[in-house]
Design a protein around this motif. Structure first.
Motif, mmCIF file in Angstrom:
data_model
loop_
_atom_site.group_PDB
_atom_site.id
_atom_site.type_symbol
_atom_site.label_atom_id
_atom_site.label_comp_id
_atom_site.label_asym_id
_atom_site.label_seq_id
_atom_site.Cartn_x
_atom_site.Cartn_y
_atom_site.Cartn_z
ATOM 1 N N SER A 101 0.896 -1.102 0.135
ATOM 2 C CA SER A 101 0.033 0.061 0.034
ATOM 3 C C SER A 101 0.852 1.191 -0.152
ATOM 4 C CB SER A 101 -0.919 0.031 1.146
ATOM 5 O OG SER A 101 -0.191 0.419 2.442
ATOM 6 N N TYR A 102 0.368 2.357 -0.458
ATOM 7 C CA TYR A 102 1.372 3.539 -0.679
ATOM 8 C C TYR A 102 0.160 4.609 -0.881
ATOM 9 C CZ TYR A 102 0.557 2.886 -5.734
ATOM 10 O OH TYR A 102 0.044 2.775 -7.055
ATOM 11 N N ASN A 103 0.709 5.913 -0.496
ATOM 12 C CA ASN A 103 -0.085 6.883 -0.694
ATOM 13 C C ASN A 103 0.455 7.685 -2.078
ATOM 14 O OD1 ASN A 103 -1.229 6.338 1.684
ATOM 15 N ND2 ASN A 103 -1.060 8.280 2.332
ATOM 16 N N LYS A 104 -0.400 8.502 -2.746
ATOM 17 C CA LYS A 104 0.022 9.265 -4.126
ATOM 18 C C LYS A 104 -1.196 10.188 -4.272
ATOM 19 C CE LYS A 104 0.947 9.162 -8.950
ATOM 20 N NZ LYS A 104 1.020 8.364 -10.125
ATOM 21 N N SER A 105 -0.743 11.386 -4.163
ATOM 22 C CA SER A 105 -1.657 12.606 -4.388
ATOM 23 C C SER A 105 -2.944 12.520 -3.240
ATOM 24 C CB SER A 105 -2.293 12.756 -5.764
ATOM 25 O OG SER A 105 -1.151 12.974 -6.772
ATOM 26 N N SER A 106 -2.388 12.072 -2.166
ATOM 27 C CA SER A 106 -3.529 11.938 -0.981
ATOM 28 C C SER A 106 -4.653 10.966 -1.132
ATOM 29 C CB SER A 106 -4.345 13.315 -0.634
ATOM 30 O OG SER A 106 -3.318 14.363 -0.469
ATOM 31 N N THR A 107 -4.192 9.838 -1.905
ATOM 32 C CA THR A 107 -5.019 8.799 -2.248
ATOM 33 C C THR A 107 -4.317 7.386 -1.748
ATOM 34 O OG1 THR A 107 -6.133 9.798 -4.141
ATOM 35 C CG2 THR A 107 -6.288 7.370 -3.913
ATOM 36 N N PHE A 108 -4.951 6.678 -1.098
ATOM 37 C CA PHE A 108 -4.564 5.464 -0.491
ATOM 38 C C PHE A 108 -4.625 4.071 -1.643
ATOM 39 C CE2 PHE A 108 -5.182 1.261 1.671
ATOM 40 C CZ PHE A 108 -4.115 1.351 2.493
ATOM 41 N N TYR A 109 -3.662 3.798 -2.168
ATOM 42 C CA TYR A 109 -3.740 2.647 -3.130
ATOM 43 C C TYR A 109 -2.924 1.268 -2.696
ATOM 44 C CZ TYR A 109 -4.381 6.447 -6.697
ATOM 45 O OH TYR A 109 -4.750 7.240 -7.405
ATOM 46 N N MET A 110 -3.498 0.140 -3.170
ATOM 47 C CA MET A 110 -2.965 -1.247 -2.959
ATOM 48 C C MET A 110 -2.686 -1.962 -4.306
ATOM 49 S SD MET A 110 -5.947 -1.940 -0.097
ATOM 50 C CE MET A 110 -5.409 -3.838 -0.079
ATOM 51 N N LYS A 111 -1.717 -2.594 -4.230
ATOM 52 C CA LYS A 111 -1.470 -3.475 -5.388
ATOM 53 C C LYS A 111 -1.058 -4.871 -4.657
ATOM 54 C CE LYS A 111 0.766 -0.112 -8.549
ATOM 55 N NZ LYS A 111 1.905 0.119 -9.590
ATOM 56 N N MET A 112 -1.537 -6.028 -5.568
ATOM 57 C CA MET A 112 -1.310 -7.311 -5.332
ATOM 58 C C MET A 112 -0.100 -7.608 -5.759
ATOM 59 S SD MET A 112 -3.543 -8.955 -3.302
ATOM 60 C CE MET A 112 -2.953 -10.559 -3.894
ATOM 61 N N GLY A 113 0.830 -8.439 -5.378
ATOM 62 C CA GLY A 113 2.317 -8.985 -6.053
ATOM 63 C C GLY A 113 2.621 -10.268 -5.923
ATOM 64 N N ASP A 114 3.647 -10.817 -6.401
ATOM 65 C CA ASP A 114 3.898 -12.291 -6.144
ATOM 66 C C ASP A 114 4.843 -12.672 -4.896
ATOM 67 O OD1 ASP A 114 6.616 -11.055 -6.808
ATOM 68 O OD2 ASP A 114 6.640 -11.832 -8.644
ATOM 69 N N ALA A 115 4.805 -13.715 -4.723
ATOM 70 C CA ALA A 115 5.704 -14.037 -3.356
ATOM 71 C C ALA A 115 7.121 -13.492 -3.157
ATOM 72 C CB ALA A 115 5.801 -15.706 -3.466
ATOM 73 N N GLY A 116 7.698 -12.890 -4.307
ATOM 74 C CA GLY A 116 9.147 -12.326 -3.935
ATOM 75 C C GLY A 116 9.051 -10.826 -4.132
ATOM 76 N N ALA A 117 7.587 -10.199 -3.977
ATOM 77 C CA ALA A 117 7.445 -8.997 -4.021
ATOM 78 C C ALA A 117 8.199 -8.244 -5.153
ATOM 79 C CB ALA A 117 7.634 -8.434 -2.728
ATOM 80 N N GLN A 118 7.920 -8.913 -6.285
ATOM 81 C CA GLN A 118 8.934 -8.285 -7.538
ATOM 82 C C GLN A 118 7.851 -7.893 -8.444
ATOM 83 O OE1 GLN A 118 12.603 -8.366 -8.459
ATOM 84 N NE2 GLN A 118 12.682 -8.942 -6.095
ATOM 85 N N ASN A 119 6.775 -8.445 -8.624
ATOM 86 C CA ASN A 119 5.933 -8.176 -9.717
ATOM 87 C C ASN A 119 4.339 -8.104 -9.189
ATOM 88 O OD1 ASN A 119 7.849 -8.962 -12.014
ATOM 89 N ND2 ASN A 119 7.501 -11.027 -10.968
ATOM 90 N N PHE A 120 3.957 -6.692 -9.467
ATOM 91 C CA PHE A 120 2.769 -6.158 -8.828
ATOM 92 C C PHE A 120 1.726 -5.690 -10.019
ATOM 93 C CE2 PHE A 120 5.889 -5.319 -5.612
ATOM 94 C CZ PHE A 120 4.959 -5.828 -4.406
ATOM 95 N N GLY A 121 0.401 -5.981 -9.598
ATOM 96 C CA GLY A 121 -0.599 -5.917 -10.636
ATOM 97 C C GLY A 121 -1.088 -4.347 -10.565
ATOM 98 N N GLU A 122 -2.238 -4.262 -11.204
ATOM 99 C CA GLU A 122 -2.863 -2.867 -11.324
ATOM 100 C C GLU A 122 -3.057 -2.156 -9.901
ATOM 101 O OE1 GLU A 122 -3.046 -0.897 -14.116
ATOM 102 O OE2 GLU A 122 -1.904 -2.646 -14.828
ATOM 103 N N ALA A 123 -3.075 -0.953 -9.681
ATOM 104 C CA ALA A 123 -3.413 -0.076 -8.617
ATOM 105 C C ALA A 123 -4.745 -0.246 -8.223
ATOM 106 C CB ALA A 123 -2.547 1.151 -8.501
ATOM 107 N N TYR A 124 -5.062 -0.328 -6.810
ATOM 108 C CA TYR A 124 -6.532 -0.118 -6.541
ATOM 109 C C TYR A 124 -7.006 0.603 -5.561
ATOM 110 C CZ TYR A 124 -10.753 -1.872 -3.964
ATOM 111 O OH TYR A 124 -12.011 -1.827 -3.257
ATOM 112 N N ALA A 125 -7.610 1.635 -5.597
ATOM 113 C CA ALA A 125 -7.963 2.844 -4.549
ATOM 114 C C ALA A 125 -9.323 2.467 -3.901
ATOM 115 C CB ALA A 125 -7.934 4.107 -5.215
#
Length: 124
Positions: free
Chosen positions: A32-56
């Motif tokens: 999860s992270y913040n960008k322009s005051s919006t909270f986003y989440m991204k799903m990733g693989d077990a190695g935390a290397q490849n992440f999908g699209e952002a979800y707010a």
């Protein structure tokens, strides 16, 4: 980011601040992270290397959200909605393909054949 680290380090995957990274017991990661005051989440693989699209998930704006694993398939996300003086909080359920154990068994009352069965079991 200018410190010594692994050769495959990716120091600028995407823009954002205040990151949190969690990993489910099944291996999936969520950042999860913040960008322009919006909270986003991204799903990733077990190695935390490849992440999908952002979800707010939250409609309000704020700063410094957080994640917390709650069991094997649940995640809590939170962020203060600063202009409203509120805290936004949501529960998320991990929905992933489960590879259920499959085997032929002898119906004899001996449970030894089930010793290596994980949380996914299909009988049918």
């Amino acid at each position: 980011m200018d410190q010594e680290g692994p050769e495959d380090s990716d120091n600028l995957s995407f823009e954002g601040s205040a990151p949190y990274l969690v990993q489910f017991t099944s291996g999936e990661t969520v950042v999860s992270y913040n960008k322009s005051s919006t909270f986003y989440m991204k799903m990733g693989d077990a190695g935390a290397q490849n992440f999908g699209e952002a979800y707010a998930p939250f409609s309000g704006g704020g700063f410094w959200g957080s994640l917390q694993i709650d069991g094997s398939h649940q995640l809590l996300g939170t962020m203060p909605h600063t202009s409203a003086g509120e805290v936004m909080l949501a529960q998320f359920i991990l929905n992933h393909r489960i590879e259920a154990a499959r085997r032929s068994v002898k119906v004899d009352g001996d449970n030894a054949e089930w010793a290596d069965t994980d949380h996914a079991l299909f009988v049918g």
